[in-house]
Design an enzyme around this catalytic site. Structure first.
Site, PDB file in Angstrom:
ATOM      1  N   ASP A   1       0.822  -1.213   0.000  1.00  0.00           N
ATOM      2  CA  ASP A   1       0.000   0.000   0.000  1.00  0.00           C
ATOM      3  C   ASP A   1       0.861   1.270   0.000  1.00  0.00           C
ATOM      4  OD1 ASP A   1      -2.454   1.303   0.045  1.00  0.00           O
ATOM      5  OD2 ASP A   1      -2.568   1.366   2.223  1.00  0.00           O
TER       6      ASP A   1
ATOM      7  N   LYS B   1      -9.373   8.390  11.124  1.00  0.00           N
ATOM      8  CA  LYS B   1      -9.431   8.610   9.676  1.00  0.00           C
ATOM      9  C   LYS B   1      -8.007   8.547   9.123  1.00  0.00           C
ATOM     10  CE  LYS B   1      -9.047  11.649   6.672  1.00  0.00           C
ATOM     11  NZ  LYS B   1      -8.466  10.801   5.606  1.00  0.00           N
ATOM     12  N   PRO B   2      -7.685   7.424   8.469  1.00  0.00           N
ATOM     13  CA  PRO B   2      -6.346   7.329   7.876  1.00  0.00           C
ATOM     14  C   PRO B   2      -6.257   8.162   6.599  1.00  0.00           C
ATOM     15  CG  PRO B   2      -7.617   5.337   7.409  1.00  0.00           C
ATOM     16  CD  PRO B   2      -8.506   6.218   8.250  1.00  0.00           C
TER      17      PRO B   2
ATOM     18  N   GLU C   1      -5.969   9.056   2.727  1.00  0.00           N
ATOM     19  CA  GLU C   1      -6.632   8.408   1.587  1.00  0.00           C
ATOM     20  C   GLU C   1      -5.655   7.595   0.731  1.00  0.00           C
ATOM     21  OE1 GLU C   1      -6.863  11.494   2.660  1.00  0.00           O
ATOM     22  OE2 GLU C   1      -6.993  12.981   1.051  1.00  0.00           O
TER      23      GLU C   1
ATOM     24  N   LEU D   1     -12.804  25.438  21.141  1.00  0.00           N
ATOM     25  CA  LEU D   1     -12.049  25.185  22.377  1.00  0.00           C
ATOM     26  C   LEU D   1     -11.857  23.689  22.619  1.00  0.00           C
ATOM     27  CD1 LEU D   1     -13.569  27.961  24.671  1.00  0.00           C
ATOM     28  CD2 LEU D   1     -11.457  28.020  23.353  1.00  0.00           C
TER      29      LEU D   1
ATOM     30  N   GLY E   1       4.793  19.179   9.796  1.00  0.00           N
ATOM     31  CA  GLY E   1       5.937  18.982   8.901  1.00  0.00           C
ATOM     32  C   GLY E   1       7.275  19.238   9.575  1.00  0.00           C
TER      33      GLY E   1
ATOM     34  N   CYS F   1       8.923  12.689   8.368  1.00  0.00           N
ATOM     35  CA  CYS F   1       8.862  14.036   8.943  1.00  0.00           C
ATOM     36  C   CYS F   1      10.108  14.346   9.749  1.00  0.00           C
ATOM     37  CB  CYS F   1       7.628  14.163   9.830  1.00  0.00           C
ATOM     38  SG  CYS F   1       7.562  12.874  11.081  1.00  0.00           S
TER      39      CYS F   1
ATOM     40  N   GLU G   1       9.680  21.925   3.051  1.00  0.00           N
ATOM     41  CA  GLU G   1       9.742  20.477   3.267  1.00  0.00           C
ATOM     42  C   GLU G   1       9.553  19.772   1.928  1.00  0.00           C
ATOM     43  OE1 GLU G   1       6.324  18.578   5.167  1.00  0.00           O
ATOM     44  OE2 GLU G   1       7.702  17.394   6.390  1.00  0.00           O
TER      45      GLU G   1
ATOM     46  N   LYS H   1       7.658  25.554  16.733  1.00  0.00           N
ATOM     47  CA  LYS H   1       7.399  26.422  15.579  1.00  0.00           C
ATOM     48  C   LYS H   1       6.359  25.785  14.644  1.00  0.00           C
ATOM     49  CE  LYS H   1      11.706  27.189  14.161  1.00  0.00           C
ATOM     50  NZ  LYS H   1      12.989  27.708  13.719  1.00  0.00           N
TER      51      LYS H   1
ATOM     52  N   GLY I   1       4.381  22.162  14.937  1.00  0.00           N
ATOM     53  CA  GLY I   1       3.236  21.812  15.769  1.00  0.00           C
ATOM     54  C   GLY I   1       3.522  21.835  17.247  1.00  0.00           C
TER      55      GLY I   1
HETATM   56  P1  NAD Z   1      -1.881  15.975   4.874  1.00  0.00           P
HETATM   57  O1  NAD Z   1      -1.916  17.137   5.799  1.00  0.00           O
HETATM   58  O2  NAD Z   1      -2.163  16.204   3.447  1.00  0.00           O
HETATM   59  O3  NAD Z   1      -2.945  14.868   5.350  1.00  0.00           O
HETATM   60  C1  NAD Z   1      -2.910  14.355   6.669  1.00  0.00           C
HETATM   61  C2  NAD Z   1      -4.284  13.838   7.022  1.00  0.00           C
HETATM   62  O4  NAD Z   1      -5.172  14.948   7.091  1.00  0.00           O
HETATM   63  C3  NAD Z   1      -4.871  12.873   6.005  1.00  0.00           C
HETATM   64  O5  NAD Z   1      -5.578  11.858   6.672  1.00  0.00           O
HETATM   65  C4  NAD Z   1      -5.818  13.766   5.224  1.00  0.00           C
HETATM   66  O6  NAD Z   1      -6.881  13.057   4.634  1.00  0.00           O
HETATM   67  C5  NAD Z   1      -6.320  14.657   6.329  1.00  0.00           C
HETATM   68  N1  NAD Z   1      -6.931  15.920   5.869  1.00  0.00           N
HETATM   69  C6  NAD Z   1      -6.730  16.593   4.725  1.00  0.00           C
HETATM   70  N2  NAD Z   1      -7.524  17.704   4.695  1.00  0.00           N
HETATM   71  C7  NAD Z   1      -8.208  17.708   5.867  1.00  0.00           C
HETATM   72  C8  NAD Z   1      -9.166  18.587   6.440  1.00  0.00           C
HETATM   73  N3  NAD Z   1      -9.598  19.685   5.825  1.00  0.00           N
HETATM   74  N4  NAD Z   1      -9.631  18.288   7.664  1.00  0.00           N
HETATM   75  C9  NAD Z   1      -9.210  17.203   8.331  1.00  0.00           C
HETATM   76  N5  NAD Z   1      -8.331  16.323   7.825  1.00  0.00           N
HETATM   77  C10 NAD Z   1      -7.828  16.581   6.609  1.00  0.00           C
HETATM   78  O7  NAD Z   1      -0.468  15.257   5.091  1.00  0.00           O
HETATM   79  P2  NAD Z   1       0.154  14.043   4.298  1.00  0.00           P
HETATM   80  O8  NAD Z   1       0.561  14.503   2.941  1.00  0.00           O
HETATM   81  O9  NAD Z   1      -0.718  12.841   4.417  1.00  0.00           O
HETATM   82  O10 NAD Z   1       1.440  13.742   5.189  1.00  0.00           O
HETATM   83  C11 NAD Z   1       2.672  14.373   5.010  1.00  0.00           C
HETATM   84  C12 NAD Z   1       2.865  15.453   6.031  1.00  0.00           C
HETATM   85  O11 NAD Z   1       2.720  14.917   7.348  1.00  0.00           O
HETATM   86  C13 NAD Z   1       4.254  16.034   5.974  1.00  0.00           C
HETATM   87  O12 NAD Z   1       4.182  17.424   6.139  1.00  0.00           O
HETATM   88  C14 NAD Z   1       4.948  15.385   7.156  1.00  0.00           C
HETATM   89  O13 NAD Z   1       6.031  16.110   7.676  1.00  0.00           O
HETATM   90  C15 NAD Z   1       3.840  15.309   8.136  1.00  0.00           C
HETATM   91  N6  NAD Z   1       4.128  14.313   9.156  1.00  0.00           N
HETATM   92  C16 NAD Z   1       4.404  14.738  10.417  1.00  0.00           C
HETATM   93  C17 NAD Z   1       4.737  13.812  11.397  1.00  0.00           C
HETATM   94  C18 NAD Z   1       5.066  14.229  12.810  1.00  0.00           C
HETATM   95  O14 NAD Z   1       5.142  13.372  13.673  1.00  0.00           O
HETATM   96  N7  NAD Z   1       5.269  15.510  13.065  1.00  0.00           N
HETATM   97  C19 NAD Z   1       4.753  12.460  11.080  1.00  0.00           C
HETATM   98  C20 NAD Z   1       4.458  12.073   9.773  1.00  0.00           C
HETATM   99  C21 NAD Z   1       4.136  13.015   8.811  1.00  0.00           C
END
Ligand code: NAD
Length: 497
Positions: A106, A189-190, A192, A258, A266, A298, A400, A470, A473
């Site tokens: 996957d 919600k994983p 897509e 709240l 990222g 990340c 990034e 920063k 998050g």
């Molecule tokens: P993304 O923000 O595009 O998506 C993350 C999740 O958010 C997905 O499940 C997506 O469907 C959901 N999403 C998208 N729009 C949404 C909305 N409007 N409301 C609620 N949920 C929504 O990120 P991605 O491309 O899947 O992942 C890559 C990013 O994640 C990179 O920036 C990476 O650095 C970051 N990341 C951070 C960590 C950490 O621990 N800090 C770990 C892994 C990945």
């Protein structure tokens, strides 16, 4: 849901994966609207199976199931929750082949790494939070008035867990395991792009004895159902991992309501090689830091900062070694770098490499798509790429990239190294190579990051918290700190007068 073709003595095969349904209230269900979308194998570019395209009505059903299950799970003794979580760990180990096959197909993860890192980490997280489930307790407090005073740590209720595409198993577990240990219920919600292991894990959690409704999985598109989940009045806490842009949006929605929120966003980590470093070790760590998970990490190390005295020798060693990193079919046990998880991710990386050329960057290794044959010819591969001499202001350094790309810059002094390292909007991870102990502590303290590694990269464990500062998050996952994000403290003061 999955059938893995296993023949003793042969390597793991790509699985046949049945169409994914939603998991709500302990039952597999078709989405209310009946829509589906394809799950693509990034190692071949072919469709693996289809996945349910959840809608707002499915989110409503999942939140309702989680709310109904919440009081019972919160009242379940910690020791019983611990037993169940430990059974999850045992099942993950027993069913490791099946999980590796699904996750690798996957996401495009090399099977060897997926087994050693992703699947093993999931088992370790469930073991770790199984132990924690038995000690989610408060404390007695002594105060001057005649009283018996104590604190209670209570679960928050229903957690919306939203996870990204790159480490589907690990990052969903880093929310679900502590949330369950603390007595919360979950709607997951994983991403897509990579939903399949969430469905496999839902079945494993149920088999381990997690009661109906305690963990629910709604697959689908964030752009379609994300806001509905984030703003749902039945959700008590948001645990989000993903991009800074979507995280910012999630935080603003949570802020208006709240709602407590943790944001793992990222990163763009700097890896500093001081002039007193062990060069061989530094180069090895630098390669691991930028190619691991095909750079979709990340906490990867996409920015190498090298002391003037070592700049040419480190660049030479990278130019020599990087082309030999094995890139190819994730189901080949010798593969170290698999494909990007999706075509859109590869296109984004290609745009950054184009930008680097325009900004005067010198391509020292890689720079394009590898020539692969067979099924892999249709996969989303990109060569591990090293780019030297970019200015610090280049977008390729500042933003990034999230692919197997390393930029290399030079510095003259420790102060300059720290300034360059801290000189982007992100602050998730950082690392340094030095044989000077005092420098290791001094620089670690000055770096804007939630985790700092010295003389290696990606040393992670469920006991070691990580998270951002920063634009990366706030909040911490892993360690006892994660439980703080899934509990609230109540004080009880009983008059003894
Ligand atoms: P993304 O923000 O595009 O998506 C993350 C999740 O958010 C997905 O499940 C997506 O469907 C959901 N999403 C998208 N729009 C949404 C909305 N409007 N409301 C609620 N949920 C929504 O990120 P991605 O491309 O899947 O992942 C890559 C990013 O994640 C990179 O920036 C990476 O650095 C970051 N990341 C951070 C960590 C950490 O621990 N800090 C770990 C892994 C990945």
């Amino acid at each position: 849901m999955t059938a893995v073709e296993e023949r003793p003595g042969t390597r793991l095969q790509r699985p046949d994966v049945e169409p994914g349904q939603l998991f709500i209230g302990g039952r597999w269900r078709e989405p209310v609207a009946g829509d589906r979308f394809g799950a693509v194998d990034p190692g071949t570019g072919k469709t693996l199976t289809s996945v349910a395209r959840g809608s707002a009505a499915d989110v409503d059903a999942a939140v309702a199931a989680a709310r109904e299950a919440a009081p019972g799970w919160a009242a379940t003794p910690g020791r019983e929750r611990a037993r169940i979580l430990h059974r999850v760990a045992d099942l993950v180990r027993t069913r490791a082949d099946e999980i590796v096959a699904v996750e690798s197909a996957d996401v495009g993860k090399p099977v060897s790494l997926c087994r050693a890192v992703d699947v093993e980490t999931v088992a370790e997280q469930y073991e770790y939070y199984s132990a924690m489930a038995q000690s989610v307790d408060g404390a007695a407090r002594t105060i001057p008035i005649p009283s018996h005073a104590y604190t209670r740590r209570e679960p928050l209720g229903v957690v919306a867990a939203i996870t990204p595409f790159n480490f589907p198993l690990i990052l969903s577990t880093s929310k679900i395991a502590p949330a369950l240990a603390a007595g919360n219920t979950v709607v997951h919600k994983p991403a897509e792009d990579t939903s399949l292991s969430a469905l496999l894990m839902a079945g494993i959690l149920a088999e381990a004895g997690v009661p109906d409704g305690v963990v629910n999985v709604v697959t689908g598109f964030g752009s379609e159902i994300g806001d509905h989940l984030l703003t749902h009045p039945g959700v008590d806490k948001i645990a989000f991992t993903g991009s800074t842009a979507v995280g910012r949006h999630a935080a603003s929605l949570a802020g208006e309501r709240l709602k407590p929120v943790t944001l793992e966003l990222g990163g763009n980590a700097a890896h500093i090689v001081f002039e007193d470093a062990d060069v061989e070790q530094a180069v090895g760590a630098a390669i691991k830091a930028f190619v691991f998970n095909t750079g979709q990490f990340c906490m990867g190390g996409p920015r190498l900062l090298v002391a003037d005295a070592l700049y040419d020798s480190v660049l030479g060693a990278l130019a020599e070694a990087v082309p030999h990193v094995p890139v190819g079919d994730p189901f080949d046990p010798a593969t170290v770098v698999g494909p990007m998880a999706g075509e859109r991710h590869r296109v984004k990386v290609e745009q950054y490499v184009e930008q680097a050329r325009a900004d005067g960057g010198r391509i020292v290794a890689g720079g394009g798509r590898p020539a692969l044959d067979g099924d892999a010819a249709g996969g989303f591969f990109f060569q591990p790429t090293v780019i030297a001499d970019l200015p610090h202001t280049s977008r390729v350094v500042q933003e990034e990239i999230f692919g197997p790309v390393l930029t290399v810059q030079r510095f003259a002094t420790e102060d300059e190294a720290v300034a360059l390292a801290n000189g982007t909007p992100y602050g998730l991870a950082a690392g340094l190579q030095t044989t000077n102990l005092a420098r290791a502590h001094r620089v670690a303290a000055r770096l804007d990051a939630g985790i700092v590694w010295v003389n290696d990269w990606a040393m992670l464990d469920p006991a070691i918290p990580f998270g951002g500062v920063k634009d990366s998050g706030f909040g911490r996952e892993y360690g006892p700190e994660a439980l703080d994000a899934y509990t609230r403290t109540k004080s009880v003061v009983i008059s003894l007068a």
